[in-house]
Design a protein around this motif. Structure first.
Motif, short mmCIF file in Angstrom:
data_model
loop_
_atom_site.label_atom_id
_atom_site.label_comp_id
_atom_site.label_asym_id
_atom_site.label_seq_id
_atom_site.Cartn_x
_atom_site.Cartn_y
_atom_site.Cartn_z
N THR A 76 0.45 -1.71 0.04
CA THR A 76 0.11 0.11 0.00
C THR A 76 0.88 1.14 -0.04
N GLY A 77 0.27 2.08 -0.91
CA GLY A 77 1.31 3.21 -0.95
C GLY A 77 2.58 3.52 -1.46
N THR A 78 2.66 2.16 -2.34
CA THR A 78 3.84 2.19 -3.21
C THR A 78 3.56 2.17 -4.57
N PRO A 79 4.99 2.44 -5.37
CA PRO A 79 4.85 2.29 -7.55
C PRO A 79 4.66 1.13 -7.18
N ILE A 80 3.91 -0.11 -6.57
CA ILE A 80 4.03 -0.46 -7.11
C ILE A 80 2.54 -1.15 -6.98
N GLU A 81 1.76 -0.72 -5.64
CA GLU A 81 1.09 -1.10 -6.36
C GLU A 81 -0.12 -0.21 -7.13
N SER A 82 0.96 1.04 -6.92
CA SER A 82 0.04 2.09 -8.57
C SER A 82 0.27 1.77 -9.42
N GLY A 83 1.55 0.44 -9.91
CA GLY A 83 1.23 0.11 -11.74
C GLY A 83 2.34 0.65 -12.18
N THR A 84 3.59 2.09 -10.70
CA THR A 84 4.77 2.33 -11.89
C THR A 84 5.83 1.69 -11.18
N GLY A 85 5.67 0.25 -10.24
CA GLY A 85 6.40 -0.56 -9.74
C GLY A 85 6.54 -1.26 -10.38
N TYR A 86 7.88 -2.62 -10.09
CA TYR A 86 7.52 -3.84 -10.59
C TYR A 86 7.82 -4.70 -10.13
N ILE A 87 7.08 -6.23 -9.73
CA ILE A 87 7.70 -7.07 -9.10
C ILE A 87 8.65 -8.00 -10.21
N TYR A 88 9.62 -8.46 -9.82
CA TYR A 88 10.53 -8.80 -10.61
C TYR A 88 10.58 -10.54 -10.09
N VAL A 89 10.80 -11.59 -10.66
CA VAL A 89 10.42 -13.28 -10.31
C VAL A 89 11.85 -13.96 -11.35
N PRO A 90 12.07 -15.04 -11.50
CA PRO A 90 12.66 -15.78 -12.58
C PRO A 90 11.75 -15.75 -13.64
N ALA A 91 11.88 -15.88 -14.70
CA ALA A 91 10.72 -16.55 -16.23
C ALA A 91 10.49 -17.43 -16.00
N SER A 92 10.84 -18.48 -15.01
CA SER A 92 10.04 -19.47 -14.66
C SER A 92 8.74 -19.64 -14.14
N LEU A 93 8.87 -18.59 -13.76
CA LEU A 93 7.90 -18.22 -12.31
C LEU A 93 6.65 -17.22 -12.63
N VAL A 94 6.93 -16.15 -13.73
CA VAL A 94 6.21 -15.39 -14.20
C VAL A 94 4.81 -15.58 -14.59
N ASP A 95 3.97 -16.98 -14.95
CA ASP A 95 2.94 -16.27 -14.81
C ASP A 95 2.42 -17.15 -13.29
N SER A 96 2.87 -18.04 -12.96
CA SER A 96 2.61 -18.92 -11.98
C SER A 96 2.19 -17.57 -10.81
N TYR A 97 3.24 -16.28 -10.77
CA TYR A 97 2.43 -15.34 -9.52
C TYR A 97 2.22 -14.42 -10.03
N LYS A 98 1.43 -14.14 -11.43
CA LYS A 98 0.81 -13.80 -11.71
C LYS A 98 -0.67 -13.90 -12.30
N ALA A 99 -0.78 -15.72 -11.49
CA ALA A 99 -1.93 -16.13 -11.46
C ALA A 99 -2.25 -16.36 -9.83
N ALA A 100 -1.56 -16.58 -9.28
CA ALA A 100 -1.74 -16.53 -7.52
C ALA A 100 -1.89 -15.31 -6.95
N THR A 101 -2.73 -15.91 -5.19
CA THR A 101 -3.39 -15.22 -4.88
C THR A 101 -2.65 -14.13 -4.16
N ASN A 102 -3.55 -12.73 -3.86
CA ASN A 102 -3.02 -11.12 -3.87
C ASN A 102 -1.69 -11.32 -4.69
N TRP A 103 -1.07 -11.99 -5.44
CA TRP A 103 0.14 -11.18 -6.19
C TRP A 103 -0.62 -10.75 -7.49
#
Length: 100
Positions: A56-83
Motif C-alpha cells: 500500500t502506498g508504493t509505486p508497486i501498488e500504483s503500477g509504476t513499480g514492478y515485482i521481478y521473479v525468475p522467468a519460469s515463475l512469472v505466470d505462476s505469480y501472475k495467477a497467485a493469490t494477492n500477487w
C-alpha cells in the motif's frame, strides 16, 4: 519471512533484492513511497503474500513499480493469490535493474 510493518514508511527504500524468502506479512512495505523494484530470486515455489496491502502506498501498488521473479515463475505469480494485482516481470528481461 518478512514480518508485518517491517519496512513500513521507509521512504528511501527504492529496490529490494531477496535470494530466498518464504512469506511477506501484511503492511510489510506499506508507504515505502520510492519502492519501484521488488526482486525475488527464489526459483522454486512462490513466496506467500499474506495480503496485497503489503505494498500500500508504493509505486508497486500504483503500477509504476514492478515485482521481478525468475522467468519460469512469472505466470505462476501472475495467477497467485494477492500477487495477481501487481505487475510481474522476469528478472532475466531486466538485467539493468536486477543485475540479471
Amino acid at each position: 519471512g518478512i514480518q508485518g510493518q517491517s519496512f513500513y514508511n521507509c521512504t528511501g527504500l527504492v529496490k529490494v533484492d531477496f535470494a530466498s524468502l518464504s512469506n511477506i506479512a501484511a503492511s510489510a512495505f506499506s508507504y515505502c513511497s520510492a519502492l519501484t523494484a521488488f526482486i525475488i530470486r527464489k526459483s522454486e515455489g512462490i513466496v506467500t503474500l499474506s495480503n496485497k496491502n503489503a505494498f500500500t502506498g508504493t509505486p508497486i501498488e500504483s503500477g509504476t513499480g514492478y515485482i521481478y521473479v525468475p522467468a519460469s515463475l512469472v505466470d505462476s505469480y501472475k495467477a497467485a493469490t494477492n500477487w495477481s494485482s501487481f505487475q510481474i516481470r522476469a528478472i532475466e528481461d531486466y538485467p539493468e535493474i536486477t543485475g540479471g
